[in-house]
Design a protein around this motif. Structure first.
Motif, mmCIF file in Angstrom:
data_model
loop_
_atom_site.group_PDB
_atom_site.id
_atom_site.type_symbol
_atom_site.label_atom_id
_atom_site.label_comp_id
_atom_site.label_asym_id
_atom_site.label_seq_id
_atom_site.Cartn_x
_atom_site.Cartn_y
_atom_site.Cartn_z
ATOM 1 N N LEU A 228 -26.458 6.330 -11.890
ATOM 2 C CA LEU A 228 -26.746 6.118 -10.474
ATOM 3 C C LEU A 228 -26.365 7.374 -9.697
ATOM 4 N N PRO A 229 -26.942 7.561 -8.546
ATOM 5 C CA PRO A 229 -26.560 8.708 -7.708
ATOM 6 C C PRO A 229 -25.069 8.651 -7.396
ATOM 7 N N ALA B 184 -15.437 -1.867 -3.794
ATOM 8 C CA ALA B 184 -14.697 -2.623 -4.807
ATOM 9 C C ALA B 184 -13.204 -2.447 -4.624
ATOM 10 N N GLU B 185 -12.768 -1.216 -4.344
ATOM 11 C CA GLU B 185 -11.350 -0.968 -4.147
ATOM 12 C C GLU B 185 -10.825 -1.686 -2.910
ATOM 13 N N SER B 186 -11.644 -1.672 -1.846
ATOM 14 C CA SER B 186 -11.244 -2.332 -0.609
ATOM 15 C C SER B 186 -11.104 -3.839 -0.802
ATOM 16 N N GLU C 244 -26.553 -3.986 -19.488
ATOM 17 C CA GLU C 244 -26.873 -2.579 -19.212
ATOM 18 C C GLU C 244 -25.605 -1.783 -18.914
ATOM 19 N N LEU C 245 -24.739 -2.384 -18.112
ATOM 20 C CA LEU C 245 -23.490 -1.705 -17.787
ATOM 21 C C LEU C 245 -22.631 -1.511 -19.029
ATOM 22 N N SER C 246 -22.564 -2.535 -19.864
ATOM 23 C CA SER C 246 -21.796 -2.424 -21.103
ATOM 24 C C SER C 246 -22.342 -1.320 -21.982
ATOM 25 N N GLY D 150 -17.587 -3.475 -11.673
ATOM 26 C CA GLY D 150 -18.698 -4.085 -12.399
ATOM 27 C C GLY D 150 -19.320 -5.248 -11.654
ATOM 28 N N ASP D 151 -18.475 -6.015 -10.934
ATOM 29 C CA ASP D 151 -19.006 -7.146 -10.161
ATOM 30 C C ASP D 151 -19.963 -6.659 -9.085
ATOM 31 N N PHE D 152 -19.605 -5.577 -8.373
ATOM 32 C CA PHE D 152 -20.455 -5.055 -7.309
ATOM 33 C C PHE D 152 -21.752 -4.485 -7.868
ATOM 34 N N LEU D 153 -21.676 -3.850 -9.024
ATOM 35 C CA LEU D 153 -22.878 -3.303 -9.650
ATOM 36 C C LEU D 153 -23.842 -4.414 -10.035
#
Length: 530
Positions: A21-22, A33-35, A54-56, A41-44
């Motif tokens: 991703l960019p 996600a940090e905030s 795909e993420l894995s 991974g949940d946000f993605l």
């Protein structure tokens, strides 16, 4: 490659390196996600940019190894609170672990073989901090820990299915952990390795040179898997936890074969397992290697050279009695001498010697085996221990009918052997006629002159010679005190006297020598090491 995950940052960096991703978009999601305090991974996934498979795939490719999507995920928690797992989505599990452990936990991503390698180093390196030494929760939000062998407070055979026990005992980390402990026991010259239930842990101890030393405990959740692994190696019933079991493990260590004698004992808090290390390479093979004073060695050598009679070695458990008898058998073992032993069990194999293992459950006790052995035309008989009246009577009869009989007794000193035989029902005149000599012994740790630290052990010996005057006293039913005074007048030195000599010569310390006798063995040894 093993990549520690610092929360969401490593996930973002790995994806950025892959060009998935960019960078600006990744930074935006990372900040969100940090905030929110949630996994990146949940946000993605929620944004629709990447599915979980795909993420894995992207993350595992970035790490340089492959993970089969959908395969069961496993992890291992070491004493530094590092969670080894191939799951890049285990951040939620990490949070759960941090909460439940009450301390910060770190996620370490790695291929299964790398994870096993880390555990191997921890199990085999006594100084390493990597080891399974902390209690871990059974599960943490979908992550199945290696330590999920299960706690069983009720040791009933049906509480954990056999298939589960077998599977848990076969996980790589359990195999490596047990293998490392067994190898360490051999390499540290341990005589025993203990696995003892202690609260919610399985305590591990090594006995080296007669002294127990603590190792890192095995945490709750792994104890059944470890004990089951030991049972599998010893061909025992892994589901039987109500009755004691005995077995053997044959282990190859540094090019030699070592036998481990395993014993289980059910206790209120779980099973206790003790392994006796039977390492032929660590055993002295000659009588002249035990450190016996010249007169003691000469007396024992003369006694076992006789064609018949009873020669006894006495002392408590762990005093080296069987080792001494084995050395005597090796000296007697010649082509024209038939030697048969009855032991419980056979500890070391001796080529050319017929060795029988006692099996009381099958009706083969020392007494019945001894009767059968006498029909096998033996010249020399070795009875592992005289425990009862039947064995004592047959052993004495055999020694009076042309056989040399070697055996052990549990007595405090040499004179005590005479009293013990009479207590077992052997007539004093038969004891007087049969006995050719008694050796009492203990083992104490030896000081290394170069380092002044303990290294190995040496024997403390008391030899009771037999003479016509001795036989007359025993046959008359004299007291133990009178017999001891007579023997000492004929040159017998008490264990405490020999212990004083070893202290005075700097071979051992006062504290070590004091263990062989109730006497103050070091009180009159000026300058003796303490």
């Amino acid at each position: 490659m093993i990549l520690p995950i610092e929360r969401n940052r490593a996930v973002r960096d790995a994806l950025a390196a892959r060009g998935v991703l960019p960078p600006a978009r990744l930074d935006e999601l990372f900040a969100a996600a940090e905030s929110a305090g949630r996994p990146l991974g949940d946000f993605l996934r929620e944004s629709g940019l990447l599915t979980r498979p795909e993420l894995s795939a992207e993350l595992t490719a970035a790490l340089g190894w492959e993970t089969k999507v959908g395969a069961p995920l496993r992890g291992a928690l070491d004493r530094e609170s590092r969670l080894f797992t191939p799951d890049p989505f285990a951040l939620e599990a990490l949070d759960d672990l941090t909460f439940k452990l009450g301390r910060e936990a770190t996620l370490v991503l790695g291929a299964p073989d790398q994870q096993v390698g880390a555990l191997l180093r921890g199990a085999r390196d006594p100084d390493s901090e990597v080891g399974l030494a902390r209690r871990a929760p059974r599960q943490a939000r979908g992550l199945e820990l290696v330590e999920t062998a299960g706690r069983d407070d009720d040791p009933s055979p049906g509480s954990v299915p056999n298939s589960d026990l077998l599977a848990q005992s076969s996980t790589p980390s359990v195999i490596i952990l047990v293998d490392g402990l067994l190898h360490r026991a051999v390499r540290d010259r341990a005589s025993d390795l203990h696995f003892e239930p202690a609260g919610d842990l399985l305590q591990v101890r090594l006995r080296v040179d007669g002294v127990l030393a603590l190792l890192d405990p095995i945490p709750s959740g792994l104890e059944l898997a470890v004990i089951s692994r030991l049972k599998v190696l010893a061909n025992l019933d892994i589901a039987e936890r109500r009755l004691p079991q005995d077995g053997r493990i044959r282990l190859a260590v540094d090019g030699r074969t070592v036998d481990l004698r395993l014993s289980t004992l059910p206790t209120w808090s779980g099973e206790s397992v003790v392994l006796r290390v039977l390492d032929p390479g660590a055993v002295r093979t000659g009588l002249d290697e035990f450190g016996m004073p010249p007169d003691v060695l000469a007396g024992l050598s003369a006694a076992i050279a006789r064609p018949h009679g009873l020669v006894l070695v006495t002392g408590p458990t762990g005093a080296g009695k069987t080792t001494t008898l084995y050395a005597a058998l090796r000296r007697l073992n010649q082509p024209d001498v038939r030697i048969i032993t009855i032991e419980d069990p056979v500890e070391y194999e001796i080529d050319g010697v017929m060795q029988v293992t006692a099996n009381p459950a099958a009706g083969l006790g020392f007494g019945s085996a001894l009767r059968a052995m006498l029909r096998q035309d033996p010249d020399v008989i070795m009875v592992g221990e005289i425990r009862d009246a039947e064995t004592a009577r047959i052993a004495v009869q055999a020694s009076l009918t042309g056989h040399l009989v070697l055996s052990t007794l549990h007595t405090n000193d040499a004179v005590g052997a005479v009293t013990r035989l009479i207590d077992l029902g052997v007539e004093p005149y038969l004891v007087a006629a049969a006995v050719e000599g008694v050796l009492a012994q203990r083992l104490v740790r030896r000081l290394d002159p170069a380092t002044n630290e303990f290294k190995g052990r040496t024997g403390v010996f008391e030899w009771m010679p037999v003479s016509n005057a001795w036989r007359d006293l025993v046959a008359s039913g004299t007291t133990g005190t009178a017999l001891r005074e007579h023997c000492q007048s004929q040159g017998m030195r008490a264990l405490s006297t020999e212990a004083r000599r070893l202290v005075g010569e700097g071979i051992t310390t006062t504290e070590e020598a004091a263990r062989v006798s109730a006497d103050e063995v070091g009180a009159d040894v000026p300058g003796g090491p303490r």
